[in-house]
Design a protein around this motif. Sequence first.
Motif, mmCIF file in Angstrom:
data_model
loop_
_atom_site.group_PDB
_atom_site.id
_atom_site.type_symbol
_atom_site.label_atom_id
_atom_site.label_comp_id
_atom_site.label_asym_id
_atom_site.label_seq_id
_atom_site.Cartn_x
_atom_site.Cartn_y
_atom_site.Cartn_z
ATOM 1 N N ASN A 246 10.819 7.337 28.977
ATOM 2 C CA ASN A 246 11.669 6.685 27.986
ATOM 3 C C ASN A 246 12.174 7.670 26.946
ATOM 4 O O ASN A 246 13.290 7.562 26.446
ATOM 5 C CB ASN A 246 10.892 5.564 27.283
ATOM 6 C CG ASN A 246 11.119 4.220 27.978
ATOM 7 O OD1 ASN A 246 12.129 4.019 28.662
ATOM 8 N ND2 ASN A 246 10.166 3.318 27.805
ATOM 9 N N GLU A 247 11.297 8.630 26.568
ATOM 10 C CA GLU A 247 11.705 9.625 25.586
ATOM 11 C C GLU A 247 12.769 10.555 26.151
ATOM 12 O O GLU A 247 13.701 10.953 25.452
ATOM 13 C CB GLU A 247 10.481 10.437 25.127
ATOM 14 C CG GLU A 247 9.418 9.627 24.403
ATOM 15 C CD GLU A 247 9.913 9.106 23.067
ATOM 16 O OE1 GLU A 247 10.783 9.756 22.457
ATOM 17 O OE2 GLU A 247 9.418 8.047 22.626
ATOM 18 N N ALA A 248 12.592 10.950 27.429
ATOM 19 C CA ALA A 248 13.552 11.896 28.039
ATOM 20 C C ALA A 248 14.834 11.213 28.506
ATOM 21 O O ALA A 248 15.911 11.848 28.489
ATOM 22 C CB ALA A 248 12.894 12.616 29.210
ATOM 23 N N PHE A 249 14.695 9.940 28.926
ATOM 24 C CA PHE A 249 15.873 9.222 29.445
ATOM 25 C C PHE A 249 15.959 7.883 28.700
ATOM 26 O O PHE A 249 15.375 6.885 29.123
ATOM 27 C CB PHE A 249 15.748 8.979 30.950
ATOM 28 C CG PHE A 249 15.545 10.240 31.738
ATOM 29 C CD1 PHE A 249 16.623 11.013 32.135
ATOM 30 C CD2 PHE A 249 14.261 10.663 32.087
ATOM 31 C CE1 PHE A 249 16.437 12.170 32.858
ATOM 32 C CE2 PHE A 249 14.079 11.816 32.813
ATOM 33 C CZ PHE A 249 15.156 12.581 33.190
ATOM 34 N N HIS A 250 16.664 7.956 27.582
ATOM 35 C CA HIS A 250 16.770 6.769 26.736
ATOM 36 C C HIS A 250 17.888 5.866 27.272
ATOM 37 O O HIS A 250 19.078 6.182 27.172
ATOM 38 C CB HIS A 250 17.070 7.179 25.294
ATOM 39 C CG HIS A 250 17.172 6.016 24.361
ATOM 40 N ND1 HIS A 250 16.135 5.154 24.093
ATOM 41 C CD2 HIS A 250 18.232 5.570 23.629
ATOM 42 C CE1 HIS A 250 16.530 4.238 23.242
ATOM 43 N NE2 HIS A 250 17.804 4.450 22.940
ATOM 44 N N ILE A 251 17.483 4.709 27.890
ATOM 45 C CA ILE A 251 18.443 3.751 28.456
ATOM 46 C C ILE A 251 18.599 2.610 27.476
ATOM 47 O O ILE A 251 17.618 1.960 27.090
ATOM 48 C CB ILE A 251 17.949 3.241 29.819
ATOM 49 C CG1 ILE A 251 17.851 4.412 30.811
ATOM 50 C CG2 ILE A 251 18.881 2.159 30.350
ATOM 51 C CD1 ILE A 251 17.279 3.995 32.172
ATOM 52 N N TRP A 252 19.824 2.406 27.052
ATOM 53 C CA TRP A 252 20.086 1.349 26.078
ATOM 54 C C TRP A 252 21.473 0.777 26.362
ATOM 55 O O TRP A 252 21.970 0.911 27.491
ATOM 56 C CB TRP A 252 19.961 1.919 24.661
ATOM 57 C CG TRP A 252 19.692 0.868 23.602
ATOM 58 C CD1 TRP A 252 20.467 0.606 22.518
ATOM 59 C CD2 TRP A 252 18.604 -0.022 23.541
ATOM 60 N NE1 TRP A 252 19.921 -0.403 21.763
ATOM 61 C CE2 TRP A 252 18.755 -0.822 22.387
ATOM 62 C CE3 TRP A 252 17.496 -0.249 24.386
ATOM 63 C CZ2 TRP A 252 17.865 -1.827 22.026
ATOM 64 C CZ3 TRP A 252 16.606 -1.249 24.009
ATOM 65 C CH2 TRP A 252 16.788 -2.022 22.834
ATOM 66 N N PHE A 253 22.086 0.175 25.388
ATOM 67 C CA PHE A 253 23.426 -0.392 25.614
ATOM 68 C C PHE A 253 24.270 -0.119 24.392
ATOM 69 O O PHE A 253 23.785 0.057 23.269
ATOM 70 C CB PHE A 253 23.348 -1.906 25.895
ATOM 71 C CG PHE A 253 22.817 -2.706 24.749
ATOM 72 C CD1 PHE A 253 23.680 -3.260 23.808
ATOM 73 C CD2 PHE A 253 21.447 -2.916 24.602
ATOM 74 C CE1 PHE A 253 23.192 -4.003 22.758
ATOM 75 C CE2 PHE A 253 20.967 -3.650 23.546
ATOM 76 C CZ PHE A 253 21.819 -4.196 22.615
ATOM 77 N N ASP A 254 25.554 -0.118 24.616
ATOM 78 C CA ASP A 254 26.537 0.075 23.542
ATOM 79 C C ASP A 254 27.662 -0.920 23.795
ATOM 80 O O ASP A 254 28.631 -0.629 24.522
ATOM 81 C CB ASP A 254 27.048 1.507 23.540
ATOM 82 C CG ASP A 254 28.046 1.764 22.402
ATOM 83 O OD1 ASP A 254 28.182 0.878 21.522
ATOM 84 O OD2 ASP A 254 28.664 2.846 22.386
#
Length: 413
Positions: A246-254
Amino acid sequence: MSPMRALDSSSELPKSPANSSDCSTGSDRALTLVCQKCRKLVVIHPFAVCASEFGSPLRPSSSSRLESVSLPSLPLDPDTEVLEWPKSAKVVLDHVAETAQIGQPLCPECTKAAAAELETKLSALQEDTANLEGFLAQLPTGVTKSGGGNVIVKLQSDLDELERQERKLLEELAVVEIQEGEVHKEAAVIDREREDLEAQIQTYWRSCNEYVVEDNASWENSCAAQEQLRACDDELSRLNQANLLNEAFHIWFDGHFGTVNNFRLGRLPVEQVDWTEINAAWGYAALLLHTIAEARRFQWTKFRVVPKGSVSLVEEISKKSINELYGGAQVLFAARRFDRAMTGFLFCLEELISSEIRLHDSSPPPVPPYPIFGDTVGALTVRLSQNSEENWTRAMKYLLCDLKWLIALVCSP
């Protein structure tokens, strides 16, 4: 004989009333002498006293302390049988000087001083006499001269007894002095032992202080080590709880777009995202899927993801063909290969999710938020050809949601 010298005998003095008696001196001239103390001049007047009076004892007045005074024989003039004045005066002065042990003649002042001195001596003699009389009064009554010898013998016996006791006490004193010397030696030995003991006590307390200092230092080091260990445990616990993926690949939305490390994956008619940003997002997604497969030692069966940043690839293992996992390329059949690469990526994601579900072996088994079937995720195809940009952008968002769910599944205990 006292030192006297006539200074002047030529001066003629009048006769005193006392000299008007029947007797007369051989000269009517006065003698001038020197006082033997203050060296003043002393004038002695002639007197006329009968030879018979001087030859007889002189009786003092009742107020005198002496009972009788005897004068020496005075020289007489053979013709007149009258006292020779100068010679008689000299004899009298010499007699007084010898008797009183005081140089003569004296002036009236020195005479008074000499008389006071003699009075003091007389008082001392009278006191001694009183003491002797008191001692004699303490003797036994009736002791006579014949019986006084017994008292002397008794006193001598007492004296001998006292001397014997003195010798005995002196012997005892010598023994006590010897014992005192031995006691002093023993005291010196005890003092040395005490000094040695005090030195040992000082050494002991110094060692105790050093031990206490070392113990405090060890305790401080131990406390520091425990604090460091506690901090390390806390850090380890934090790291264990932390999700590195999660720290290296932060998946979120915009908004309507799913994002990977702030890179948007999708396009809308009203908001055309540049293909450079989309390809970067696909590069991070490919790297994430490849990292999970490597960590799980997973073996791909049909497709294999090859992460290469913005130009990542998806290899078809059976056909050994490579499809580009990036869009916007102006080449022949680029869109078809891009669709097939996205379909292969979705197949690899579904295959890895199924493997993780089997490893957890929980009941009920975990289910991804958006099911994957063939080239669809959440009932939306991932192909861009013959598809609207809105549906494709929504399918990319679902794909990233399943990828984030896979991260949670892999990191769960």
